[in-house]
Design an enzyme around this catalytic site. Structure first.
Site, PDB file in Angstrom:
ATOM      1  N   SER A 299      34.482  28.736  37.010  1.00 30.91           N
ATOM      2  CA  SER A 299      35.667  28.615  36.154  1.00 30.91           C
ATOM      3  C   SER A 299      36.261  29.977  35.806  1.00 30.91           C
ATOM      4  O   SER A 299      36.751  30.693  36.669  1.00 30.91           O
ATOM      5  CB  SER A 299      35.296  27.814  34.905  1.00 30.91           C
ATOM      6  OG  SER A 299      36.429  27.455  34.170  1.00 30.91           O
ATOM      7  N   ASP A 310      41.636  39.610  44.790  1.00 33.56           N
ATOM      8  CA  ASP A 310      42.993  39.497  45.333  1.00 33.56           C
ATOM      9  C   ASP A 310      43.792  40.782  45.157  1.00 33.56           C
ATOM     10  O   ASP A 310      44.621  41.136  46.004  1.00 33.56           O
ATOM     11  CB  ASP A 310      43.739  38.348  44.646  1.00 33.56           C
ATOM     12  CG  ASP A 310      43.327  36.984  45.173  1.00 33.56           C
ATOM     13  OD1 ASP A 310      42.506  36.928  46.107  1.00 33.56           O
ATOM     14  OD2 ASP A 310      43.826  35.967  44.644  1.00 33.56           O
ATOM     15  N   LYS A 324      34.841  26.066  40.875  1.00 37.69           N
ATOM     16  CA  LYS A 324      35.482  25.197  39.880  1.00 37.69           C
ATOM     17  C   LYS A 324      36.891  25.732  39.624  1.00 37.69           C
ATOM     18  O   LYS A 324      37.081  26.683  38.874  1.00 37.69           O
ATOM     19  CB  LYS A 324      34.695  25.146  38.577  1.00 37.69           C
ATOM     20  CG  LYS A 324      35.348  24.261  37.508  1.00 37.69           C
ATOM     21  CD  LYS A 324      34.553  24.269  36.220  1.00 37.69           C
ATOM     22  CE  LYS A 324      35.209  23.405  35.159  1.00 37.69           C
ATOM     23  NZ  LYS A 324      36.498  23.984  34.669  1.00 37.69           N
TER      24      LYS A 324
END
Length: 573
Positions: A299, A310, A324
């Site tokens: 999460s 990224d 998740k």
């Protein structure tokens, strides 16, 4: 009897009327295509409950039946959508805030009953002199025999300022003593430890994204920078299950400037479709970062990890994260209950959703499958590296999972490590500082003798397979010399198992040292000891110490680089 019957009928007419009013209010607020289906099934449900209460052979508990039915209904959606009755609100609040009213101690149950597993530093339990290994015989006169840890937790928790009377049996005593503790607001820190792992590399452990997680990580980094000439920082998110989305954004904001996209949420309702951007000043936008994760990182942990990956802001080390990619929101419902339900999926800055299980397309038998590799899509990081959706965050530098041996697991589950640490604490008033504490070979030898004296036995996977093979060949009537062969193999395996305490000495010794250190220095000491032989952390140190290796991971430009959008989802694949 008939009078009681008509009283129930009148009561249920009132219940149905109230349900009708509630349904009308709900539907008038948000009229949907499911209007008729909702109305019809509410009527069926309430009628069923009424009939059961009127005519079922035994008396029913309507509250339990309703909760069971709600839980079963929500279980068909996903495991993160939950009904939280008023009786469980305090536990839910602890999950989001890290705060509760109580004595500040972890309890556990072994074959002899309930005992203190670990008191928190400066807690009422610690102030009262309670130590790990102390047995709780009763709580406010209620005997603890036969109760589980959940029962005990409810008895120990309560409003701050109230008192609780415990009867405590110490490990070195035969007579229980009375302890009266005053409950306090217990705040479990989400940053239980930060410090230096080398002269110029810092370390921060973040255990969950409860309130102030971002502030606590920020303050830890600021403190380390003030006291040391930091070359790099290791952010340890292993076994961090996540928590509050806004705290994840705050953690990223420590390393990224204001206005940086961290996550996009997209759901069925347009109100949940929005980007979450950093909105404050960073602490350091250039320091090298190693984020350490594993299969227990989920999460909000994955939001932070995925964003840093990224943006090519740091190196991710460890094993693939949980996967998740679902966002939950909590809404109050009737009678002080709460409904926590999934409202959206989240997408990292490159545009990928890292949800591993597809709950919207269950099999006929209700099974949920992982997103197959063939359906995973490729995305690009800021520097053009290829990353994938549909299955957690894959680390930039993959490590082998750190799995304990069967011997170590059984030493822990049979409480031999715990009980030996208890005796060690009773026999040693002090030990060396946690970052330098270590057991000598002679001291480890004493532990081995302790284990042997307690007739330590356990079953390995090889034992299980041999047992199954014996049973199978017996059923199939394969006799001959097989029994003698099996007996010989079993004997040889048992001889090998006798050496397991020495074969796995480094692993067992480290866990024993962690347990002992926690008796003197609490959780902070346990973490400090564990870091010394931590392969993932050592890899992080190695990478941060080698600029060429670090740069080679995050600056590799892939061919045919596609654009990376700082304030929106990646365009195209």
């Amino acid at each position: 009897m008939m009078a009681d019957f008509f009283k129930k009928v009148k009561r249920y007419r009132l219940v149905l009327a109230l349900i009708g009013i509630g349904a009308y209010a709900f539907l008038s607020y948000s009229f949907t295509d499911n209007y008729f289906e909702i109305s019809k099934n509410l009527d069926i449900y309430s009628t069923t409950l009424k009939e059961l209460d009127l005519y079922y052979v035994d008396s029913i508990n309507p509250g339990e039946l309703v909760k069971t039915s709600i839980d079963a209904m929500l279980a068909t959606l996903d495991p993160y959508t939950d009904y939280i009755p008023e009786s469980e609100i305090e536990d839910f609040r602890f999950m989001t805030t890290g705060e509760y009213g109580g004595i500040g101690a972890i309890v556990q149950r072994d074959s002899n009953g309930i005992e203190i597993a670990e008191p928190y530093l400066n807690s009422p339990a610690a102030k009262a002199g309670l130590i790990a290994g102390d047995r709780i015989m009763s709580i406010d006169g209620i005997i603890t025999t036969g109760k589980n840890t959940d029962d005990i937790g409810k008895l120990l928790k309560g409003q701050a300022g109230t008192t609780v009377k415990l009867m405590i049996l110490s490990p070195n005593s035969t007579t229980p003593v009375e302890k009266i503790l005053t409950r306090e607001v217990i705040k479990v820190s989400n940053v239980p430890y930060y410090g230096m792992v080398t002269n110029d590399i810092g370390y921060i452990r973040l255990t969950e994204f409860t309130e102030r997680a971002g502030d606590n990580v920020r303050n830890a980094l600021i403190d380390l920078k003030k006291q040391h000439n930091l070359k790099g920082i290791i952010l340890d998110l292993r076994n961090n299950p996540g928590g509050l989305l806004n705290e994840a954004v705050k953690v990223v904001n420590i390393f990224e400037p204001k206005g940086q996209l961290v996550v996009n949420t997209r759901g069925r309702s347009k109100e949940w479709n929005h980007p979450d951007l950093t909105n404050g000043d960073p602490v350091d936008t250039t320091i090298h970062i190693a984020v350490v994760v594993n299969g227990g990182s989920a999460s909000a942990s994955e939001i932070v990890t995925g964003t840093i990956q990224d943006l090519d802001r740091g190196v991710v080390i460890g094993t693939r994260t949980y996967g998740k990619g679902l966002v939950q929101q909590t809404h109050p419902i009737s009678y002080n209950a709460q409904l926590k339900f999934t409202i959206a999926k989240y997408y990292t800055p490159s545009g990928r959703c890292i949800q591993a299980l597809d709950y919207s397309h269950r099999g006929i038998d209700g099974t949920v499958n992982k997103v197959p590799d063939s359906l995973k899509s490729a995305f690009r990081t800021k520097h053009g590296r290829v990353v994938y959706d549909g299955g957690g965050i894959a680390p930039d530098i993959a490590m082998d999972p750190q799995k304990a041996s069967a011997a170590t697991i059984n030493l822990e589950t049979q409480f031999l490590i715990f009980n030996y640490a208890t005796q060690y604490r009773l026999n040693h008033n002090t030990i060396a500082p946690a970052d330098s504490f270590a057991l000598s070979d002679e001291e480890y030898g004493k532990f081995v003798e302790y284990v042997k004296a307690h007739n330590f036995k356990y079953t390995t996977k090889s034992d299980q397979l041999l047992k199954e093979l014996r049973e199978t060949t017996d059923k199939e009537k394969y006799d001959g010399d097989l029994k003698a062969s099996y007996d010989k193999i079993e004997k040889e395996m048992n001889e090998e198992k006798k050496n397991d305490l020495m074969k796995y000495k480094p692993e067992i010794k480290r866990i024993l040292e962690e347990e002992i250190a926690s008796r003197y220095y609490y959780e902070k000491g346990r973490i400090q000891v564990g870091l010394r032989e931590d392969k993932d952390i050592n890899k992080g140190i190695q990478v941060l110490n080698n600029t060429a290796v670090y740069d080679s991971v995050i600056t590799t430009i892939a061919p045919a680089k596609r654009p990376f959008y700082k304030t929106g989802l990646q365009q195209g694949k």
